[in-house]
Design a protein around this motif. Structure first.
Motif, PDB file in Angstrom:
ATOM      1  N   THR A   1       0.831  -1.208   0.000  1.00 26.10           N
ATOM      2  CA  THR A   1       0.000   0.000   0.000  1.00 26.10           C
ATOM      3  C   THR A   1       0.863   1.255   0.000  1.00 26.10           C
ATOM      4  OG1 THR A   1      -1.703  -1.204   1.231  1.00 26.10           O
ATOM      5  CG2 THR A   1      -1.849   1.198   1.209  1.00 26.10           C
ATOM      6  N   VAL A   2       1.930   1.226   0.832  1.00 26.64           N
ATOM      7  CA  VAL A   2       2.838   2.383   0.879  1.00 26.64           C
ATOM      8  C   VAL A   2       3.516   2.601  -0.461  1.00 26.64           C
ATOM      9  CG1 VAL A   2       4.982   3.217   1.903  1.00 26.64           C
ATOM     10  CG2 VAL A   2       3.205   2.284   3.365  1.00 26.64           C
ATOM     11  N   GLU A   3       3.916   1.494  -1.106  1.00 30.97           N
ATOM     12  CA  GLU A   3       4.550   1.612  -2.420  1.00 30.97           C
ATOM     13  C   GLU A   3       3.589   2.214  -3.438  1.00 30.97           C
ATOM     14  OE1 GLU A   3       6.920  -1.249  -5.657  1.00 30.97           O
ATOM     15  OE2 GLU A   3       5.998  -2.096  -3.841  1.00 30.97           O
ATOM     16  N   CYS A   4       2.331   1.727  -3.434  1.00 30.02           N
ATOM     17  CA  CYS A   4       1.333   2.282  -4.356  1.00 30.02           C
ATOM     18  C   CYS A   4       1.083   3.760  -4.065  1.00 30.02           C
ATOM     19  CB  CYS A   4       0.032   1.490  -4.256  1.00 30.02           C
ATOM     20  SG  CYS A   4       0.152  -0.229  -4.834  1.00 30.02           S
ATOM     21  N   GLN A   5       0.954   4.081  -2.782  1.00 31.68           N
ATOM     22  CA  GLN A   5       0.727   5.481  -2.425  1.00 31.68           C
ATOM     23  C   GLN A   5       1.919   6.349  -2.772  1.00 31.68           C
ATOM     24  OE1 GLN A   5      -0.418   5.575   1.695  1.00 31.68           O
ATOM     25  NE2 GLN A   5      -2.477   4.778   1.302  1.00 31.68           N
ATOM     26  N   SER A   6       3.124   5.787  -2.658  1.00 27.20           N
ATOM     27  CA  SER A   6       4.311   6.553  -3.041  1.00 27.20           C
ATOM     28  C   SER A   6       4.293   6.855  -4.538  1.00 27.20           C
ATOM     29  CB  SER A   6       5.576   5.782  -2.663  1.00 27.20           C
ATOM     30  OG  SER A   6       5.641   5.558  -1.276  1.00 27.20           O
ATOM     31  N   LYS A   7       3.902   5.831  -5.327  1.00 20.23           N
ATOM     32  CA  LYS A   7       3.806   6.059  -6.770  1.00 20.23           C
ATOM     33  C   LYS A   7       2.729   7.087  -7.086  1.00 20.23           C
ATOM     34  CE  LYS A   7       5.427   1.444  -8.094  1.00 20.23           C
ATOM     35  NZ  LYS A   7       5.085   0.171  -8.776  1.00 20.23           N
ATOM     36  N   GLU A   8       1.568   6.961  -6.420  1.00 19.60           N
ATOM     37  CA  GLU A   8       0.502   7.941  -6.638  1.00 19.60           C
ATOM     38  C   GLU A   8       0.947   9.337  -6.218  1.00 19.60           C
ATOM     39  OE1 GLU A   8      -2.904   6.582  -4.558  1.00 19.60           O
ATOM     40  OE2 GLU A   8      -3.263   4.862  -5.881  1.00 19.60           O
ATOM     41  N   LEU A   9       1.688   9.394  -5.090  1.00 22.72           N
ATOM     42  CA  LEU A   9       2.178  10.690  -4.628  1.00 22.72           C
ATOM     43  C   LEU A   9       3.153  11.301  -5.627  1.00 22.72           C
ATOM     44  CD1 LEU A   9       2.289  12.805  -2.394  1.00 22.72           C
ATOM     45  CD2 LEU A   9       4.100  11.468  -1.319  1.00 22.72           C
ATOM     46  N   ALA A  10       4.023  10.455  -6.190  1.00 23.20           N
ATOM     47  CA  ALA A  10       4.963  10.958  -7.201  1.00 23.20           C
ATOM     48  C   ALA A  10       4.207  11.464  -8.437  1.00 23.20           C
ATOM     49  CB  ALA A  10       5.947   9.854  -7.586  1.00 23.20           C
ATOM     50  N   ALA A  11       3.176  10.695  -8.864  1.00 21.60           N
ATOM     51  CA  ALA A  11       2.376  11.140 -10.010  1.00 21.60           C
ATOM     52  C   ALA A  11       1.649  12.443  -9.693  1.00 21.60           C
ATOM     53  CB  ALA A  11       1.381  10.048 -10.393  1.00 21.60           C
ATOM     54  N   LEU A  12       1.086  12.531  -8.478  1.00 19.47           N
ATOM     55  CA  LEU A  12       0.388  13.759  -8.086  1.00 19.47           C
ATOM     56  C   LEU A  12       1.343  14.948  -8.011  1.00 19.47           C
ATOM     57  CD1 LEU A  12      -2.019  12.395  -5.318  1.00 19.47           C
ATOM     58  CD2 LEU A  12      -2.640  13.195  -7.601  1.00 19.47           C
ATOM     59  N   ARG A  13       2.570  14.692  -7.534  1.00 14.99           N
ATOM     60  CA  ARG A  13       3.548  15.779  -7.492  1.00 14.99           C
ATOM     61  C   ARG A  13       3.920  16.243  -8.891  1.00 14.99           C
ATOM     62  NH1 ARG A  13       7.707  13.725  -2.684  1.00 14.99           N
ATOM     63  NH2 ARG A  13       6.343  14.300  -0.918  1.00 14.99           N
ATOM     64  N   THR A  14       4.079  15.266  -9.805  1.00 15.28           N
ATOM     65  CA  THR A  14       4.366  15.638 -11.192  1.00 15.28           C
ATOM     66  C   THR A  14       3.207  16.438 -11.792  1.00 15.28           C
ATOM     67  OG1 THR A  14       5.668  13.603 -11.425  1.00 15.28           O
ATOM     68  CG2 THR A  14       4.993  14.733 -13.436  1.00 15.28           C
TER      69      THR A  14
END
Length: 243
Positions: free
Chosen positions: A132-145
């Motif tokens: 879940t943390v890995e998925c959220q990290s990816k989502e967070l990176a996409a949201l930051r981009t």
């Protein structure tokens, strides 16, 4: 604090190994021999006193030896029975203690199994959390981009807004300048029209005077000063019409 205690404990253990442990067997044998000696001495005194009580006749050496061995055997039998009784008691205690520790081991085994199951469950939960943390990290990176792109677009929109606002203000200033110029021209034109109307009115009034004079005087000649004033008025009217 613990270092000097460990040092003293080590020194005492080394002293026991060098001074006490080698002589434990000797001390045990000596205590047994002293016990047997005391017992034999007691038995011998008892036999001698009994022999004297029988009339002073001496008992043979073999008889005394047999009596002594018999008493010693009885004492050893009593001691062995007492030892067997003590060992039986100790055995019962050890069996009870063994059962207790077996129950404790069974309890700890069950607890260990429960902890193992809990550990497996926690490992599975931890894996899920890591995923879940890995998925959220990816989502967070996409949201930051995406946020970065939105911020850039917002900055571009703000710059375009400022440019449009500057252009609109420039156009409004130019329009206001043109309007001011138009209003000034209109005011000048109105003043000029009023002046022209006034001059025309004056010129008509001055042209009406010679006609009246000619009607009054007939063929009489008009004075030169009057003619000069009429010419000046006519020239002034001509100049205003030209303007």
């Amino acid at each position: 604090m613990r270092s000097w205690k460990n040092h003293v404990r080590g020194e005492l253990q080394q002293r026991d190994q060098t001074e006490k442990l080698p002589f434990i067997g000797v001390f045990t044998s000596l205590s047994r021999m002293e016990e047997r000696f005391e017992f034999r001495k007691t038995c011998l005194d008892d036999v001698q006193s009994k022999s004297l009580d029988r009339g002073g006749c001496e008992v043979g050496k073999d008889t005394r030896l047999l009596q002594l061995q018999l008493r010693e055997s009885e004492h050893l039998a009593e001691k062995l029975s007492q030892t067997v009784s003590d060992l039986t008691t100790v055995l019962y205690l050890k069996e009870a203690e063994l059962q207790y520790w077996q129950s404790r081991v069974s309890h700890f085994r069950q607890e260990a199994l429960s902890l193992a199951k809990g550990s497996n469950t926690m490992k599975a939960t931890l894996s899920e959390f890591e995923y879940t943390v890995e998925c959220q990290s990816k989502e967070l990176a996409a949201l930051r981009t995406e946020q970065k792109g939105i911020n850039q677009a917002l900055e571009q929109a703000c710059r375009e807004k400022e440019e449009l606002l500057q252009r609109w203000m420039e156009e409004k200033r130019e329009e206001a300048g043109r309007l001011n110029k138009y209003n000034a021209a209109q005011e000048r034109w109105q003043r000029f029209a009023k002046q022209l109307k006034k001059h025309l009115h004056n010129a008509r009034a001055k042209e009406f005077v010679p006609i009246v004079l000619s009607s009054w005087c007939g063929e009489a000649e008009m004075p030169t000063s009057v003619i000069q004033r009429i010419n000046n008025a006519y020239q002034g009217h001509s100049e205003h019409n030209h303007v």
